[in-house]
Design an enzyme around this catalytic site. Structure first.
Site, PDB file in Angstrom:
ATOM      1  N   LYS A 130       1.103  -1.176  -0.176  1.00 42.92           N
ATOM      2  CA  LYS A 130       0.123  -0.087  -0.110  1.00 42.92           C
ATOM      3  C   LYS A 130       1.179   1.170  -0.316  1.00 42.92           C
ATOM      4  O   LYS A 130       1.488   1.553   0.951  1.00 42.92           O
ATOM      5  CB  LYS A 130      -0.800   0.087   1.165  1.00 42.92           C
ATOM      6  N   ARG A 151      -8.775  12.081  -6.290  1.00 42.32           N
ATOM      7  CA  ARG A 151      -9.628  11.281  -5.547  1.00 42.32           C
ATOM      8  C   ARG A 151     -10.708  12.290  -5.521  1.00 42.32           C
ATOM      9  O   ARG A 151     -11.994  12.111  -5.641  1.00 42.32           O
ATOM     10  CB  ARG A 151      -9.343  10.335  -4.426  1.00 42.32           C
ATOM     11  N   GLU A 189      -1.529   5.190  -7.864  1.00 36.55           N
ATOM     12  CA  GLU A 189      -0.790   5.981  -6.676  1.00 36.55           C
ATOM     13  C   GLU A 189       0.279   6.994  -7.425  1.00 36.55           C
ATOM     14  O   GLU A 189       1.373   6.476  -8.014  1.00 36.55           O
ATOM     15  CB  GLU A 189      -0.432   5.388  -5.626  1.00 36.55           C
ATOM     16  N   CYS A 427      -1.033  35.711  24.355  1.00 41.82           N
ATOM     17  CA  CYS A 427      -1.887  37.145  24.831  1.00 41.82           C
ATOM     18  C   CYS A 427      -1.774  37.325  26.178  1.00 41.82           C
ATOM     19  O   CYS A 427      -2.142  38.387  26.619  1.00 41.82           O
ATOM     20  CB  CYS A 427      -2.867  37.496  23.932  1.00 41.82           C
TER      21      CYS A 427
END
Length: 716
Positions: A130, A151, A189, A427
Site C-alpha cells: 500500500k 480522488r 498512486e 496574549c
C-alpha cells in the site's frame, strides 16, 4: 460483531453519544481536509484511524444516532477551488483498514457469507504494498489519454490532466497487439521515491525554497501545482493498482487486469502476489513488512483484493469502501530520544496544544524533531517530563506521538512535572477548560495574535457585520501589513487608501468599493455585533435572544460589568485565580444575566470574555468607530407565537435563514435541537435523528407545506 461492540461501549458508556458523534464528525472531516485537500496533516495516521474506529463503534452501538454527515459515508475531501472538476464515472472509494490478523480472517469470512459460499471455500486474493502517495485516475478513450483526476471526495476530483501528462510513468497512448478497450480507466498512486525525495528537499533547502516533511506530502503538493512547469521538474512516479470504468476487461481476475496494464506500459508493483488462502496473504504481508525499510518508496501496509472480477461485481460496496478489498496496516514505527522541551502552540480557534521538542532522531526514514502531546491530560497520563528519554512512534505522518518515557525511575522522579499554563502564551489571557472537554482554550479571542485572522474572518462574515469585499485573502494581506490587529482597525482602513493604491496593484475602483462597504457598516445591529465578537457558545440565536432582552448595548454592557464583579468576588473568596468557576457561581451568573435560554455555560463564556481588560479595551476602540443600534423585532399574531420551533432536513422552497426569520416574525423561538421544550418540528426531506427524537417525545411534526400554511394564515 454488534454484540461485542455494544458490550465494549457499555462497559464505559459515553456521557452523551450524540454529542460525541457530532464532535467526531467535525474533527474527522477537518483532519480529512487537511490530509486530502491541503496536503498538511496535523495528526498521525494511527491517531486518525483511532478516531474513525471510535466513530464506527459508537454508530454500531447507537444506530439511531448515525448522522447524515457521518465519516462512515465520506471518502477523501472536496477538491480545492482553483482546479477544474472531474466527475468520476465510478466512485473512487477508500479501503477499510485492518490492524491484526484476526481482522483479515474476518474479512474473508464476510466475503464467504455475502457470496453464500461454504465456510471452507477458497477465496483467492491478490496482495500488494500500500504505497503512501496521492490517488489518481487516468481515463483513456480509444487508447488516448483524455483526462486525469485526483480522488477528491470520491465522487468528484480535481482536474490535473496537464500535470499528470508530465509523468514519465503515465503513457499518453496505449498500444497492444491484443487490442485495448474503447474506454480504459486506470487508477493508481502518484508518489516520490525515497532517494528522489531526499535530493529534492536538499535542492529546495539550498535554494531557500519550501521543503516537505515526507514523500507523500511532497507528491501531493507537486501534482497539485497550478503551474504545470513546476510539476514537470518534480520526480513524480505512478503505480497502477486498480481500475475504474472499463468498456471491456482484458482478463477475468484482478491479477490478470494488472498484468494487462503492465503490458500497456504502466508501472505495476513487482511485489503484487496472488494468494490462494488467507495464510498465504499473511505470509506476503510479513515478507513485505520485513522488507519495508529497503523498499524504494514509502508504504504503510498491504492491500488485499478478491481476485475474481465477477465476485468483485457481486460484492459491490458499502457507503465509502468496496466489500472486496482490505488494507492491512503496519504497526507504527518507533524510536527513542530525549525530550528537550514542551512548547505550547495556540491554534486559530484558541486551543492550546502541547508540542514536544526532541533531540533529532530517525524514524522510518524521516528525521523527527517534534511530536504531539495532544493535551494536558495526555501529559499527565504518560507523566512525561522535560529531560526524559521517551519512546515515540510515527505512522507515516508529519507529527509523531510520544508513547511513554523510558528514563530510569530514580532519574525520572527527580525531574519536575510539567505545569500546563493557565494563561495564553500568545496574549496572556486566561486559558480555560470547560467541563467535558480535554482542550484548554484562550479566552483572548480577537486580541490573541494566534486567533486574529480567524476571528477577523468571523467578524466580517455574512451573519456578523457582513462586509463585502473583505475576504480571507485581503484580511491576511492587511494583517501582514500591520493595518489589521483588531475589529476597530477595519474602520480605519480608509487612512491607508493611498498605500493601498500603490501596493500590490489595487485599482482605485476596487479600493473605493471596499472602503464604501466598510463605511456602510458603521451602524451595527446589536445581535450582529455580539455574534461577530466570536465569544464561545454565543451563536446567532443566543446573540439574538440577548439583543431582544436588553435592547440597548449599554444596558447589556452594564450587566456584564456586574457579572465580572461577581466573578472577581468568587475569585477573591478562593484566594487564587480559579481554573473554573464553581457550578454555583456559574448558575448565579446565568441568573444575573437573566435571559431565557442562557445557562451557566454561556454565562461563564461571556464573563470570561468581559473579565479580560484587553477585551474591554478592544470593545472600547471598536465602539468609538461604530454605532450599535437596537434590533427591532416585529411579530405578528400566529399559531406558533411563544412556541419553540426546530427546522430539520432539507428545506426546498426557502433557506434556513428565511425560515428562521419567518418563525421569529411569527413570535416563535427557533432552536437547533429537539428537546422536551420543543413545540413544533418542521421536517424536510432527509430529516434524521431529530425526527425520531421528536416522535419519541410526542412533539408535533409538520412538513414544509404545513409550515407555509401557518405563515400564510398569519398574513405572511
Amino acid at each position: 460483531m454488534l454484540i461485542s461492540v455494544m458490550s465494549a461501549i457499555h462497559k464505559s458508556p459515553p456521557a452523551d453519544p450524540a454529542a460525541e458523534l457530532a464532535s467526531l464528525a467535525a474533527e474527522i472531516a477537518d483532519h480529512a481536509a487537511r490530509y486530502h485537500r491541503d496536503d498538511a496533516p496535523t495528526i498521525t495516521d494511527a491517531a486518525y484511524d483511532a478516531l474513525v474506529r471510535r466513530n464506527a463503534e459508537l454508530e454500531a452501538a447507537y444506530p439511531e444516532l448515525v448522522r447524515a454527515d457521518s465519516p462512515s459515508f465520506a471518502v477523501g475531501a472536496a477538491g480545492a477551488a482553483q482546479f477544474g472538476k472531474v466527475v468520476h464515472a465510478r466512485p473512487m472509494l477508500s479501503i477499510d483498514n485492518a490492524f491484526d490478523d484476526a481482522a483479515v480472517f474476518e474479512f474473508v469470512a464476510r466475503v464467504q457469507r455475502f457470496l453464500n459460499l461454504a465456510a471452507d471455500a477458497e477465496v483467492a486474493l491478490t496482495a500488494e504494498p500500500k504505497i503512501d502517495g496521492l490517488s489518481a485516475s487516468l481515463r483513456y478513450e480509444h487508447g488516448v489519454l483524455v483526462s486525469g483526476a485526483t480522488r477528491g471526495d470520491g465522487a468528484t476530483g480535481e482536474d490535473v490532466t496537464a500535470n499528470l501528462r508530465t509523468l514519465a510513468d503515465v503513457p499518453q497512448r496505449l498500444e497492444s497487439t491484443s487490442g485495448v478497450p474503447a474506454v480504459v480507466e486506470v487508477r493508481g498512486e502518484v508518489y516520490i521515491a525515497k532517494t528522489d525525495f531526499t535530493l529534492m528537499n536538499a535542492r529546495a533547502a539550498a535554494a531557500g525554497e519550501r521543503t516537505y516533511a515526507n514523500p507523500r506530502n511532497a507528491a501531493a503538493g507537486s501534482l497539485r501545482q497550478l503551474d504545470v512547469a513546476v510539476t514537470a521538474v518534480r520526480p513524480l512516479r505512478f503505480f497502477a493498482h486498480g481500475y475504474g470504468e472499463m468498456s471491456a476487461f482484458p482478463a477475468d481476475t484482478q491479477a490478470g487486469v494488472m498484468a494487462a496494464f503492465a503490458s500497456w506500459g504502466f508501472a505495476v508493483s513487482d511485489r503484487l502476489v496472488g494468494c490462494a488462502t488467507v495464510d498465504d496473504a499473511l505470509e506476503v504481508y510479513r515478507g513485505i513488512e520485513a522488507d519495508r525499510s529497503a523498499l524504494p518508496y514509502d508504504i504503510d501496509g498491504v492491500v488485499y483484493k478478491v481476485d475474481r472480477l465477477d465476485w468483485q461485481a457481486r460484492l459491490g460496496q458499502v457507503a465509502r469502501s468496496p466489500r472486496w478489498a482490505l488494507a492491512h496496516k503496519f504497526p507504527a514505527e518507533r524510536a527513542t530520544t530525549a525530550l528537550l522541551a514542551i512548547d505550547i502552540q495556540v491554534g486559530r480557534t484558541g486551543v492550546l496544544t502541547p508540542v514536544a521538542r526532541l533531540a533529532p532522531v530517525g524514524v522510518g526514514g524521516v528525521i523527527v524533531v517534534n511530536a504531539t502531546l495532544h493535551n494536558e491530560d495526555e501529559i499527565a497520563r504518560r507523566d512525561v517530563r522535560v529531560g526524559d528519554t521517551v519512546e515515540l512512534q510515527r505512522a507515516g505522518d508529519v507529527i509523531p506521538q510520544i508513547l511513554r518515557y523510558t528514563t530510569a525511575a530514580d532519574i525520572h522522579a527527580a525531574l519536575p512535572r510539567f505545569e500546563f499554563p493557565r494563561t495564553c502564551p500568545q496574549c496572556g489571557s486566561l486559558a480555560v477548560r470547560e467541563d467535558g472537554e480535554v482542550a484548554r482554550r484562550c479566552t483572548g479571542g480577537l486580541v490573541c495574535p494566534a486567533q486574529r485572522i480567524e476571528r477577523l474572518r468571523h467578524f466580517v462574515s455574512r451573519h456578523a457585520l457582513d462586509i463585502g469585499g473583505l475576504g480571507d485573502e485581503r484580511i491576511e494581506l492587511f494583517t501582514q501589513a500591520g493595518w489589521l490587529r483588531a475589529p476597530g482597525d477595519i474602520f480605519r482602513l480608509r487612512d491607508h487608501r493611498d498605500e493601498l493604491l500603490a501596493w500590490r496593484g489595487f485599482r482605485a475602483a476596487s479600493v473605493d468599493k471596499l472602503l464604501g462597504a466598510i463605511e456602510a457598516r458603521r451602524r451595527v445591529p446589536f445581535d450582529r455585533l455580539l455574534f461577530g465578537l466570536g465569544i464561545r457558545h454565543v451563536g446567532e440565536i443566543i446573540a439574538r435572544d440577548i439583543a431582544r432582552s436588553f435592547r440597548e448595548w449599554s444596558a447589556f454592557a452594564e450587566r456584564m460589568e456586574a457579572c465580572v464583579a461577581l466573578w472577581q468576588a468568587a475569585e477573591a473568596a478562593i484566594g487564587e485565580t480559579p481554573d473554573k468557576l464553581g457550578k454555583r457561581t456559574a448558575n448565579e451568573l446565568a441568573a444575573l444575566i437573566g435571559v431565557g435560554g442562557i445557562g451557566p455555560e454561556v454565562a461563564e463564556a461571556l464573563t470570561d470574555f468581559w473579565a479580560e481588560a484587553h477585551n474591554r479595551e478592544l470593545l472600547a476602540a471598536l465602539l468609538a468607530e461604530i454605532e450599535v443600534v437596537p434590533v427591532v423585532f416585529v411579530t405578528r399574531a400566529s399559531a406558533v407565537a411563544g412556541k419553540t420551533v426546530v427546522f430539520t432536513g432539507s428545506l426546498e422552497t426557502l433557506s434556513r435563514d428565511e425560515a428562521r426569520a419567518q418563525a421569529e416574525a411569527l413570535g416563535a423561538k427557533v432552536a437547533a435541537s429537539v428537546s422536551a421544550k420543543t413545540d413544533l418540528v418542521v421536517a424536510g426531506p432527509g430529516a434524521g435523528t431529530k425526527l425520531a427524537k421528536a416522535a419519541a417525545l410526542g412533539v408535533e411534526m409538520i412538513d414544509e407545506a404545513g409550515w407555509a400554511a401557518i405563515v400564510a394564515g398569519a398574513g405572511g
